[in-house]
Design an enzyme around this catalytic site. Structure first.
Site, PDB file in Angstrom:
ATOM      1  CG  MET A  55      48.018   1.508  11.263  1.00 13.19           C
ATOM      2  SD  MET A  55      47.238   0.043  12.058  1.00 13.19           S
ATOM      3  CE  MET A  55      48.481  -0.095  13.192  1.00 13.19           C
ATOM      4  CB  SER A  56      44.491   6.169   8.493  1.00 15.40           C
ATOM      5  OG  SER A  56      44.590   7.194   9.447  1.00 15.40           O
ATOM      6  CB  SER A  81      40.676   4.836  15.543  1.00 13.29           C
ATOM      7  OG  SER A  81      41.088   4.021  14.465  1.00 13.29           O
ATOM      8  CE1 TYR A 111      42.421  -2.100  10.117  1.00 16.58           C
ATOM      9  CE2 TYR A 111      44.118  -0.185  10.204  1.00 16.58           C
ATOM     10  CZ  TYR A 111      42.848  -0.833  10.264  1.00 16.58           C
ATOM     11  OH  TYR A 111      42.028  -0.118  11.276  1.00 16.58           O
ATOM     12  CD  GLU A 112      38.622  -1.439   7.767  1.00 14.95           C
ATOM     13  OE1 GLU A 112      37.769  -1.842   7.767  1.00 14.95           O
ATOM     14  OE2 GLU A 112      38.992  -0.062   7.321  1.00 14.95           O
ATOM     15  CG  HIS A 161      31.982  -1.307  13.958  1.00 16.04           C
ATOM     16  ND1 HIS A 161      31.977  -0.105  14.820  1.00 16.04           N
ATOM     17  CD2 HIS A 161      31.964  -2.544  14.766  1.00 16.04           C
ATOM     18  CE1 HIS A 161      32.065  -0.589  16.068  1.00 16.04           C
ATOM     19  NE2 HIS A 161      32.090  -1.985  15.989  1.00 16.04           N
ATOM     20  CG  HIS A 184      42.257  -1.383  18.785  1.00 18.03           C
ATOM     21  ND1 HIS A 184      42.611  -0.226  17.908  1.00 18.03           N
ATOM     22  CD2 HIS A 184      40.661  -1.176  18.525  1.00 18.03           C
ATOM     23  CE1 HIS A 184      41.626   0.079  17.206  1.00 18.03           C
ATOM     24  NE2 HIS A 184      40.451  -0.240  17.594  1.00 18.03           N
ATOM     25  CB  ALA A 230      44.582   6.844  16.717  1.00 22.46           C
ATOM     26  CG  HIS A 242      41.673   1.978   8.868  1.00 20.55           C
ATOM     27  ND1 HIS A 242      40.569   1.883   9.281  1.00 20.55           N
ATOM     28  CD2 HIS A 242      42.387   2.942   9.417  1.00 20.55           C
ATOM     29  CE1 HIS A 242      40.384   2.764  10.375  1.00 20.55           C
ATOM     30  NE2 HIS A 242      41.551   3.282  10.446  1.00 20.55           N
ATOM     31  CG  ASN A 276      50.681   3.966  20.692  1.00 14.66           C
ATOM     32  OD1 ASN A 276      50.157   4.223  20.028  1.00 14.66           O
ATOM     33  ND2 ASN A 276      52.048   3.600  20.110  1.00 14.66           N
TER      34      ASN A 276
HETATM   35  N1  HPA Z   1      51.628   2.605  15.054  1.00 13.36           N
HETATM   36  C1  HPA Z   1      50.782   2.694  13.879  1.00 13.36           C
HETATM   37  N2  HPA Z   1      49.544   3.151  14.291  1.00 13.36           N
HETATM   38  C2  HPA Z   1      49.196   3.457  15.395  1.00 13.36           C
HETATM   39  C3  HPA Z   1      49.958   3.597  16.555  1.00 13.36           C
HETATM   40  C4  HPA Z   1      51.217   2.894  16.403  1.00 13.36           C
HETATM   41  O1  HPA Z   1      52.051   2.996  17.418  1.00 13.36           O
HETATM   42  N3  HPA Z   1      49.329   4.177  17.350  1.00 13.36           N
HETATM   43  C5  HPA Z   1      47.878   4.296  17.061  1.00 13.36           C
HETATM   44  N4  HPA Z   1      47.929   3.926  15.642  1.00 13.36           N
END
Ligand code: HPA
Length: 275
Positions: free
Chosen positions: A209-210, A28, A83-84, A59, A246, A111, A81, A233
């Site tokens: 998540m990947s 991402s 989750y998709e 996309h 996001h 990310a 992903h 983050n």
């Molecule tokens: N958690 C899960 N996936 C993420 C995060 C997070 O804090 N930041 C970016 N992708």
């Protein structure tokens, strides 16, 4: 599945004369690296036989073939992903196609959120190990020995030599980078404070998540792997967590994307020199 992989690979061979040695999956906000690929030939996912159909309108995603730092590559701009709603087998299909096309090394980026007090937003973390908490596995089901062994070993899932080279590159260029453990969750929600605390306690440094499904399939296929998280983050200690959207994630990743590009290009440049 084996036949589908061959069909997709044959189609791609008919569309490009590039013989990729390295496969790259861009996470991402990290798609910018494809702009540095020379002699780029792009093929939309929707045109490739058996590629998963994109769930996000507009996309679609594409494969980009060409040269990066003198090395032939194929890059996925846009990844799939869990989750998709894809199955693990669907979302890792492109990695199997990479292998069929002769790719020997997979480079993966993502990310992720930090659960290590020393790892700040904007830092890179080179993944040295992972914990799979996605509660599914792309190798579930009958094993096709043509693709790999039933019980692949995961001791050196992340290539130790490439980790050393990446750390040296980061240090030489004044880039804040760490080595650590990536834990994969399904998402798509970010974690609760109690969950971030739990991730920290089980030994994770970042959460995402990947990546883990693709790495499992790449190791099953006998490919070397280098993977890096761009920390978007910081979520530890939990008393310091701020709400994260996001957009916040993409903004922070965008700031660090250049550092990722530099490390990847210098790693590839080193490979070229090795011949
Ligand atoms: N958690 C899960 N996936 C993420 C995060 C997070 O804090 N930041 C970016 N992708």
């Amino acid at each position: 599945m084996y036949e589908q992989i061959q069909e997709a690979a044959n189609f791609l061979r008919s569309k490009t004369n590039v013989k990729p040695k390295v496969g790259i999956i861009l996470g991402s906000g990290l798609g910018g690296l494809v702009n540095d690929i020379e002699g780029a030939q792009s093929i939309g996912y929707q045109d490739i036989p058996h590629f998963p159909a994109s769930t996000v309108k507009g996309h679609a995603g594409k494969l980009v073939f060409g040269e990066l730092a003198g090395v032939t590559v194929m890059a996925m701009a846009g990844r799939f992903h869990y989750y998709e709603g894809y199955s693990m087998q669907q979302l890792t299909f492109p990695v199997r196609v990479m292998k069929a096309l002769g790719v020997e090394l997979l480079i993966v980026s993502n990310a992720a959120g930090s659960v290590n007090a020393d790892i700040e937003a904007g830092d890179l973390m080179f993944i040295r190990d992972h914990i799979n908490l996605q509660a599914d596995n792309p190798l579930r089901g009958p094993n096709d020995e043509r693709l790999g062994v039933r019980f692949p070993d995961m001791l050196h899932a992340y290539d130790p030599a490439l980790l050393d080279q990446a750390s040296a590159i980061a240090q030489a260029n004044g880039i804040r980078a760490h080595r650590g453990v990536y834990v994969a969750l399904q998402g798509p929600n970010l974690e609760t404070p109690a969950e971030y605390e739990f991730m920290h306690r089980i030994g994770a440094d970042v959460v995402g998540m990947s990546t883990v499904p693709e790495v499992i399939v790449a190791r099953h296929a006998g490919m070397r792997v280098f993977a890096v998280s761009v920390v978007s983050n910081k979520s530890y200690p939990i008393s310091t967590i701020k709400e994260t959207s996001h957009e916040d994630v993409l903004e922070m990743v965008g700031k660090a994307a250049e550092n990722l590009s530099l490390v990847v290009k210098e790693l590839l440049g080193g490979m070229r020199n090795e011949g």
